[in-house]
Structures are given as structure tokens and as C-alpha cells.
Write a protein that holds these residues in place. Structure first.
Motif, PDB file in Angstrom:
ATOM      1  N   MET A   1      -7.126 -16.949  17.015  1.00  0.00           N
ATOM      2  CA  MET A   1      -6.360 -16.760  15.795  1.00  0.00           C
ATOM      3  C   MET A   1      -6.519 -15.301  15.343  1.00  0.00           C
ATOM      4  SD  MET A   1      -7.310 -20.273  13.747  1.00  0.00           S
ATOM      5  CE  MET A   1      -6.247 -19.878  12.394  1.00  0.00           C
ATOM      6  N   PRO A   2      -5.567 -14.460  15.637  1.00  0.00           N
ATOM      7  CA  PRO A   2      -5.706 -13.038  15.330  1.00  0.00           C
ATOM      8  C   PRO A   2      -5.636 -12.723  13.838  1.00  0.00           C
ATOM      9  CG  PRO A   2      -3.554 -13.481  16.245  1.00  0.00           C
ATOM     10  CD  PRO A   2      -4.334 -14.765  16.340  1.00  0.00           C
ATOM     11  N   VAL A   3      -6.069 -11.527  13.548  1.00  0.00           N
ATOM     12  CA  VAL A   3      -5.944 -10.950  12.211  1.00  0.00           C
ATOM     13  C   VAL A   3      -4.688 -10.079  12.239  1.00  0.00           C
ATOM     14  CG1 VAL A   3      -7.004  -9.365  10.554  1.00  0.00           C
ATOM     15  CG2 VAL A   3      -8.437 -10.979  11.845  1.00  0.00           C
ATOM     16  N   VAL A   4      -3.808 -10.256  11.261  1.00  0.00           N
ATOM     17  CA  VAL A   4      -2.580  -9.468  11.174  1.00  0.00           C
ATOM     18  C   VAL A   4      -2.738  -8.460  10.047  1.00  0.00           C
ATOM     19  CG1 VAL A   4      -0.113  -9.548  10.609  1.00  0.00           C
ATOM     20  CG2 VAL A   4      -1.097 -11.263  12.128  1.00  0.00           C
ATOM     21  N   LEU A   5      -2.441  -7.200  10.351  1.00  0.00           N
ATOM     22  CA  LEU A   5      -2.574  -6.129   9.364  1.00  0.00           C
ATOM     23  C   LEU A   5      -1.239  -5.410   9.199  1.00  0.00           C
ATOM     24  CD1 LEU A   5      -4.221  -4.078   7.583  1.00  0.00           C
ATOM     25  CD2 LEU A   5      -4.556  -2.782   9.705  1.00  0.00           C
ATOM     26  N   GLY A   6      -0.810  -5.249   7.961  1.00  0.00           N
ATOM     27  CA  GLY A   6       0.333  -4.397   7.661  1.00  0.00           C
ATOM     28  C   GLY A   6      -0.168  -2.972   7.512  1.00  0.00           C
ATOM     29  N   TYR A   7       0.391  -2.052   8.318  1.00  0.00           N
ATOM     30  CA  TYR A   7      -0.151  -0.694   8.324  1.00  0.00           C
ATOM     31  C   TYR A   7       0.944   0.352   8.273  1.00  0.00           C
ATOM     32  CZ  TYR A   7      -3.251   3.162   9.250  1.00  0.00           C
ATOM     33  OH  TYR A   7      -3.965   4.321   9.121  1.00  0.00           O
ATOM     34  N   ASP A   8       0.800   1.304   7.321  1.00  0.00           N
ATOM     35  CA  ASP A   8       1.789   2.386   7.180  1.00  0.00           C
ATOM     36  C   ASP A   8       1.145   3.743   6.885  1.00  0.00           C
ATOM     37  OD1 ASP A   8       0.945   2.109   4.565  1.00  0.00           O
ATOM     38  OD2 ASP A   8       2.912   1.561   3.773  1.00  0.00           O
ATOM     39  N   GLU A   9      -0.140   3.854   7.038  1.00  0.00           N
ATOM     40  CA  GLU A   9      -0.923   5.075   6.793  1.00  0.00           C
ATOM     41  C   GLU A   9      -1.037   5.466   5.322  1.00  0.00           C
ATOM     42  OE1 GLU A   9      -1.720   7.716  10.461  1.00  0.00           O
ATOM     43  OE2 GLU A   9       0.347   8.071   9.861  1.00  0.00           O
ATOM     44  N   SER A  10      -0.596   4.621   4.413  1.00  0.00           N
ATOM     45  CA  SER A  10      -0.822   4.896   2.996  1.00  0.00           C
ATOM     46  C   SER A  10      -2.321   4.757   2.723  1.00  0.00           C
ATOM     47  CB  SER A  10      -0.044   3.897   2.142  1.00  0.00           C
ATOM     48  OG  SER A  10      -0.537   2.582   2.361  1.00  0.00           O
ATOM     49  N   PRO A  11      -2.811   5.319   1.603  1.00  0.00           N
ATOM     50  CA  PRO A  11      -4.249   5.199   1.306  1.00  0.00           C
ATOM     51  C   PRO A  11      -4.742   3.749   1.285  1.00  0.00           C
ATOM     52  CG  PRO A  11      -3.261   6.852  -0.106  1.00  0.00           C
ATOM     53  CD  PRO A  11      -2.120   6.182   0.637  1.00  0.00           C
ATOM     54  N   GLY A  12      -3.946   2.850   0.726  1.00  0.00           N
ATOM     55  CA  GLY A  12      -4.341   1.439   0.705  1.00  0.00           C
ATOM     56  C   GLY A  12      -4.410   0.847   2.100  1.00  0.00           C
ATOM     57  N   ALA A  13      -3.478   1.228   2.962  1.00  0.00           N
ATOM     58  CA  ALA A  13      -3.456   0.702   4.325  1.00  0.00           C
ATOM     59  C   ALA A  13      -4.620   1.243   5.147  1.00  0.00           C
ATOM     60  CB  ALA A  13      -2.128   1.039   4.994  1.00  0.00           C
ATOM     61  N   VAL A  14      -4.992   2.491   4.919  1.00  0.00           N
ATOM     62  CA  VAL A  14      -6.131   3.074   5.646  1.00  0.00           C
ATOM     63  C   VAL A  14      -7.398   2.291   5.321  1.00  0.00           C
ATOM     64  CG1 VAL A  14      -7.600   5.125   5.847  1.00  0.00           C
ATOM     65  CG2 VAL A  14      -5.097   5.364   5.873  1.00  0.00           C
ATOM     66  N   ARG A  15      -7.590   1.980   4.075  1.00  0.00           N
ATOM     67  CA  ARG A  15      -8.766   1.195   3.680  1.00  0.00           C
ATOM     68  C   ARG A  15      -8.674  -0.232   4.229  1.00  0.00           C
ATOM     69  NH1 ARG A  15     -11.200  -1.254  -1.153  1.00  0.00           N
ATOM     70  NH2 ARG A  15     -13.414  -0.831  -0.987  1.00  0.00           N
ATOM     71  N   ILE A 101      -3.735 -12.556   6.953  1.00  0.00           N
ATOM     72  CA  ILE A 101      -2.938 -11.333   6.843  1.00  0.00           C
ATOM     73  C   ILE A 101      -3.694 -10.392   5.927  1.00  0.00           C
ATOM     74  CG2 ILE A 101      -0.772 -10.291   6.053  1.00  0.00           C
ATOM     75  CD1 ILE A 101       0.552 -13.046   6.482  1.00  0.00           C
ATOM     76  N   VAL A 102      -3.888  -9.156   6.359  1.00  0.00           N
ATOM     77  CA  VAL A 102      -4.602  -8.158   5.568  1.00  0.00           C
ATOM     78  C   VAL A 102      -3.608  -7.075   5.149  1.00  0.00           C
ATOM     79  CG1 VAL A 102      -6.501  -6.501   5.510  1.00  0.00           C
ATOM     80  CG2 VAL A 102      -6.709  -8.595   6.871  1.00  0.00           C
ATOM     81  N   VAL A 103      -3.602  -6.741   3.862  1.00  0.00           N
ATOM     82  CA  VAL A 103      -2.757  -5.659   3.342  1.00  0.00           C
ATOM     83  C   VAL A 103      -3.544  -4.851   2.324  1.00  0.00           C
ATOM     84  CG1 VAL A 103      -0.493  -6.725   3.692  1.00  0.00           C
ATOM     85  CG2 VAL A 103      -1.738  -7.181   1.590  1.00  0.00           C
ATOM     86  N   GLY A 104      -3.186  -3.598   2.212  1.00  0.00           N
ATOM     87  CA  GLY A 104      -3.766  -2.748   1.186  1.00  0.00           C
ATOM     88  C   GLY A 104      -2.951  -2.841  -0.083  1.00  0.00           C
ATOM     89  N   THR A 105      -3.608  -2.560  -1.191  1.00  0.00           N
ATOM     90  CA  THR A 105      -2.903  -2.491  -2.468  1.00  0.00           C
ATOM     91  C   THR A 105      -2.959  -1.051  -2.964  1.00  0.00           C
ATOM     92  OG1 THR A 105      -4.864  -3.011  -3.768  1.00  0.00           O
ATOM     93  CG2 THR A 105      -3.514  -4.875  -3.052  1.00  0.00           C
ATOM     94  N   TYR A 106      -2.128  -0.744  -3.914  1.00  0.00           N
ATOM     95  CA  TYR A 106      -1.988   0.648  -4.362  1.00  0.00           C
ATOM     96  C   TYR A 106      -2.379   0.839  -5.809  1.00  0.00           C
ATOM     97  CZ  TYR A 106       0.617   0.544  -0.079  1.00  0.00           C
ATOM     98  OH  TYR A 106       0.966   0.361   1.217  1.00  0.00           O
ATOM     99  N   GLY A 107      -3.119  -0.090  -6.360  1.00  0.00           N
ATOM    100  CA  GLY A 107      -3.558   0.056  -7.734  1.00  0.00           C
ATOM    101  C   GLY A 107      -2.489  -0.285  -8.758  1.00  0.00           C
ATOM    102  N   GLU A 108      -1.439  -0.993  -8.325  1.00  0.00           N
ATOM    103  CA  GLU A 108      -0.409  -1.414  -9.274  1.00  0.00           C
ATOM    104  C   GLU A 108      -0.962  -2.510 -10.170  1.00  0.00           C
ATOM    105  OE1 GLU A 108       2.754  -2.848  -6.823  1.00  0.00           O
ATOM    106  OE2 GLU A 108       3.661  -0.885  -6.663  1.00  0.00           O
ATOM    107  N   SER A 109      -0.437  -2.573 -11.366  1.00  0.00           N
ATOM    108  CA  SER A 109      -0.805  -3.675 -12.243  1.00  0.00           C
ATOM    109  C   SER A 109      -0.129  -4.941 -11.716  1.00  0.00           C
ATOM    110  CB  SER A 109      -0.337  -3.395 -13.670  1.00  0.00           C
ATOM    111  OG  SER A 109       1.073  -3.496 -13.744  1.00  0.00           O
ATOM    112  N   PRO A 110      -0.702  -6.103 -12.008  1.00  0.00           N
ATOM    113  CA  PRO A 110      -0.071  -7.354 -11.568  1.00  0.00           C
ATOM    114  C   PRO A 110       1.354  -7.494 -12.108  1.00  0.00           C
ATOM    115  CG  PRO A 110      -2.311  -7.768 -12.263  1.00  0.00           C
ATOM    116  CD  PRO A 110      -2.013  -6.343 -12.614  1.00  0.00           C
TER     117      PRO A 110
END
Length: 140
Positions: A1-15, A101-110
């Protein structure tokens, strides 16, 4: 069962990459790196040029992510999908039978995420597998 990551080189994605590699290594699972971006429109020369530019950006970003995973000994699969990010991640997770699924967040408010439809917000409401949202600021 793999781990899926959304990646776009944004600061959140790097972390998020560092966390996804750690999770994949801990479970002994491969990492599926997904770059989802849909060019606006649906036809014509401009669409083709924009779509190719997005694919090129995806190849570059995912190449950097593969290097990080390789260094940690985590096997990877790379997918560049002509879909909006949330749809691309949901599609990839379903096809691969993902553990998470792993994704970074960008500090947006909910509230902002709910109103503007952020990718993490969409995934939290639409995914049938767990979603790990990694905050973009602070050490991983």
C-alpha cells in the motif's frame, strides 16, 4: 500500500516530501509522487503549449523529489497528470491502493481554504483514504 504525495516544489510540498519519505520508509512502502496540473481551456495551440509547460515543470519538480527519496532508499513511481491537483491525487490513490495521501499546506486559514477550495481541504472531504496534511512552516 504505497504512500501518495502531491508535489510541486512549493514550501509546503518540500516539507511534506520529507514527511512522506519518512512514512514510506517506516512502513517499507513505495512512494508515488504526483504532479497534477490541468492547463486552462481544452484545445488549440495555446492549450498545447501550456500543457507542455506544465508537464516540463512537473518533470523538474518530481526529479528533485525522486532524488530525495532515492537518498533515503525509498522506491518511487512518478505521475504527471493532466488533472487539477486534488483530482489527480484521488485518482492516483485509487489506482495504487494507497495507504495515505500526503500534502503540504500553505498556512491558509480554514475559512480561506473552504471558500477558495484548497487542495488539502478538498482531499479531506473527498478522499476514501487517510489524508496527512503537513504544515508548511517550521521544521519537519
Amino acid at each position: 500500500m504505497p504512500v501518495v504525495l502531491g508535489y510541486d516544489e512549493s514550501p509546503g510540498a518540500v516539507r511534506a516530501l520529507r514527511v512522506a519519505v519518512e512514512v514510506a520508509a517506516a512502513f517499507g512502502e513505495p512512494l508515488v509522487l504526483v504532479y497534477g496540473a490541468a492547463a486552462p481551456g481544452s484545445m488549440g495551440e495555446e492549450y498545447g503549449a501550456h500543457a507542455e509547460a506544465l508537464r516540463k515543470a512537473g518533470r523538474t519538480a518530481l526529479g528533485h523529489a525522486v532524488a530525495v527519496a532515492d537518498e533515503a532508499g525509498v522506491p518511487t513511481t512518478v505521475e504527471i497528470l493532466d488533472e487539477r491537483p486534488a483530482a489527480a491525487l484521488l485518482d492516483s490513490a485509487a489506482r495504487h491502493g494507497a495507504r495515505v495521501i500526503v500534502v503540504g499546506t500553505y498556512g491558509e486559514s480554514p475559512m480561506r481554504g473552504a471558500l477558495l477550495g484548497s487542495t488539502p481541504h478538498k482531499l479531506l472531504h473527498l478522499s476514501s483514504v487517510p489524508v496527512l496534511c503537513v504544515p508548511g512552516d517550521g521544521p519537519a
